[in-house]
Enzyme design. Sequence first.
Site, PDB file in Angstrom:
ATOM      1  N   ASN A 197      -5.263  12.511   0.466  1.00 18.81           N
ATOM      2  CA  ASN A 197      -4.342  11.636   1.223  1.00 18.81           C
ATOM      3  C   ASN A 197      -5.166  10.927   2.293  1.00 18.81           C
ATOM      4  OD1 ASN A 197      -1.671  10.615   1.782  1.00 18.81           O
ATOM      5  ND2 ASN A 197      -1.669  11.842   3.638  1.00 18.81           N
ATOM      6  N   LYS A 198      -4.505  10.098   3.062  1.00 22.58           N
ATOM      7  CA  LYS A 198      -5.173   9.275   4.080  1.00 22.58           C
ATOM      8  C   LYS A 198      -6.152  10.082   4.914  1.00 22.58           C
ATOM      9  CE  LYS A 198      -5.007   5.818   4.553  1.00 22.58           C
ATOM     10  NZ  LYS A 198      -6.072   4.943   3.960  1.00 22.58           N
ATOM     11  N   ARG A 243       0.844  -1.192   0.000  1.00 20.27           N
ATOM     12  CA  ARG A 243       0.000   0.000   0.000  1.00 20.27           C
ATOM     13  C   ARG A 243       0.877   1.237   0.000  1.00 20.27           C
ATOM     14  NH1 ARG A 243       2.335   1.980   3.512  1.00 20.27           N
ATOM     15  NH2 ARG A 243       0.825   3.650   3.567  1.00 20.27           N
ATOM     16  N   GLN A 286      -1.794   2.912  10.024  1.00 19.72           N
ATOM     17  CA  GLN A 286      -0.525   2.930   9.273  1.00 19.72           C
ATOM     18  C   GLN A 286       0.551   3.732   9.998  1.00 19.72           C
ATOM     19  OE1 GLN A 286      -3.541   3.416   7.957  1.00 19.72           O
ATOM     20  NE2 GLN A 286      -3.697   2.697   5.855  1.00 19.72           N
ATOM     21  N   ALA A 310       0.684   5.082  -2.247  1.00 17.62           N
ATOM     22  CA  ALA A 310       0.474   5.311  -3.681  1.00 17.62           C
ATOM     23  C   ALA A 310       1.633   4.821  -4.577  1.00 17.62           C
ATOM     24  CB  ALA A 310       0.167   6.780  -3.908  1.00 17.62           C
ATOM     25  N   ARG A 322      -8.079  -0.529  -6.373  1.00 18.05           N
ATOM     26  CA  ARG A 322      -8.273   0.642  -5.491  1.00 18.05           C
ATOM     27  C   ARG A 322      -8.480   1.882  -6.366  1.00 18.05           C
ATOM     28  NH1 ARG A 322      -4.427   1.272  -0.416  1.00 18.05           N
ATOM     29  NH2 ARG A 322      -6.279   2.362   0.367  1.00 18.05           N
ATOM     30  N   ASP A 335      -2.163  10.719  -2.430  1.00 19.83           N
ATOM     31  CA  ASP A 335      -2.585   9.676  -3.375  1.00 19.83           C
ATOM     32  C   ASP A 335      -2.969  10.245  -4.721  1.00 19.83           C
ATOM     33  OD1 ASP A 335      -2.908   8.358  -0.633  1.00 19.83           O
ATOM     34  OD2 ASP A 335      -3.059   6.715  -2.083  1.00 19.83           O
TER      35      ASP A 335
HETATM   36  O1  MRU Z   1      -4.544   3.329   2.343  1.00 21.57           O
HETATM   37  P1  MRU Z   1      -3.060   3.498   2.203  1.00 21.57           P
HETATM   38  O2  MRU Z   1      -2.283   2.938   3.340  1.00 21.57           O
HETATM   39  O3  MRU Z   1      -2.563   3.002   0.858  1.00 21.57           O
HETATM   40  O4  MRU Z   1      -2.869   5.070   2.215  1.00 21.57           O
HETATM   41  C1  MRU Z   1      -1.572   5.592   2.082  1.00 21.57           C
HETATM   42  C2  MRU Z   1      -1.501   7.062   2.145  1.00 21.57           C
HETATM   43  O5  MRU Z   1      -2.480   7.742   2.313  1.00 21.57           O
HETATM   44  C3  MRU Z   1      -0.145   7.677   1.888  1.00 21.57           C
HETATM   45  O6  MRU Z   1       0.028   8.857   2.602  1.00 21.57           O
HETATM   46  C4  MRU Z   1      -0.027   7.998   0.380  1.00 21.57           C
HETATM   47  O7  MRU Z   1      -0.369   6.894  -0.384  1.00 21.57           O
HETATM   48  C5  MRU Z   1       1.323   8.469   0.022  1.00 21.57           C
HETATM   49  S1  MRU Z   1       2.536   7.218   0.089  1.00 21.57           S
HETATM   50  C6  MRU Z   1       4.019   7.893  -0.377  1.00 21.57           C
END
Ligand code: MRU
Length: 368
Positions: A267-268, A57, A216, A59, A100, A257
Amino acid sequence: MIMTVDDFFDKVITVRMAQDKSAVDIIDQTLLPGTIKRIEIRTKEEVWDAIKKLKVRGAPAIGVAAAYGIALLASQIDENSYDAFYAKFRELKDYLASSRPTAVNLFWALNRMEDTVQRNQNKTIPEIKEILFVEVEKIREEDVQISRNIGEIGFRLLKELKKDGREIGILTHCNAGTLATAKYGTATAPMYLALEKGWAGTDMHVYCDETRPLLQGARLTSFELYNAGITTTLQCDNMASILMKSKKIDIIFVGCDRVAKNGDAANKIGTSGVAILAKHYGIPFYVCAPSSTIDLATPTGEEIPIEMRDPDEVTEMWYKERMAPKGIGVFNPAFDVTDHSLITGIITEKGMCHSPFDQAFAALGIGR
Ligand code: MRU
């Protein structure tokens, strides 16, 4: 146990091709931090499932994993004519792309692999299969360099803050670290670069938001940074405000993302709340974004598709017993969008972007 940064990077290789090219080899991130276990994925269902269930996981890592996946699956296509091979390739690509919806790197990487097939249609099918394996290694190597460039720019900001000699407080949300990329991470790249350039782990103090509901920040970012020897503190998401108010945070780095043309950044879930707090307390808020994450075809954050995930991630996944009444409605969006007006700068591998972001992207040649 705390390791050197190099040992750490060797141990935590997020995604790679198995040596005999018969599988994609990933760290199963759902088992971290307790268990560091590599798994091999071979079928289209296994690749899809690994991305959907967040075994891999973040991006950029999703993009790299999908590219490895399609290279592997293309090598298994049993067709001799280009048209039949390409039709099967397209089916596999569409299937992986459905895993996704938010991270644009997934589509970017799959499109790049498709372009590679199309550009080489005059070659034999075995040659095209080999070229795909070469292309995916290029994507991986480029990802390392992209993170490094982002890290160099972020490190310059840290050096500015360090001028007065004290420990620098950095806040980050979710995991945009090595586990989310091929090496340095994006939001963590300035910190890893600082270590490479001789800073001690105690020169900075990174505060990791736990990042409900999938943790995470707790399971991945604090694991990474602590093991790399950086002073790291974990807090629940709802503690970010008190940290900022008590002047512990000098700067915020987050990943993303998908960034829309106007600079709105998905983003998350929880990131936009951090940005609103940062604005209130006057703390600079930086989004770290490989240019492949900037989607000029999406005009604003309104048009970014937001993934909705299973209710049980909120009600029971991390608990010994269910922590909410059976039948309760659950709202579980995986991402939110930070308005561009809250973002101090978007750090790309090509340079720093400030508002108006569409003009800054154009000036750096992003999207051309
Ligand atoms: O759901 P996830 O764990 O894939 O979400 C990840 C994030 O939101 C990260 O901050 C984003 O993908 C950037 S990773 C360099």
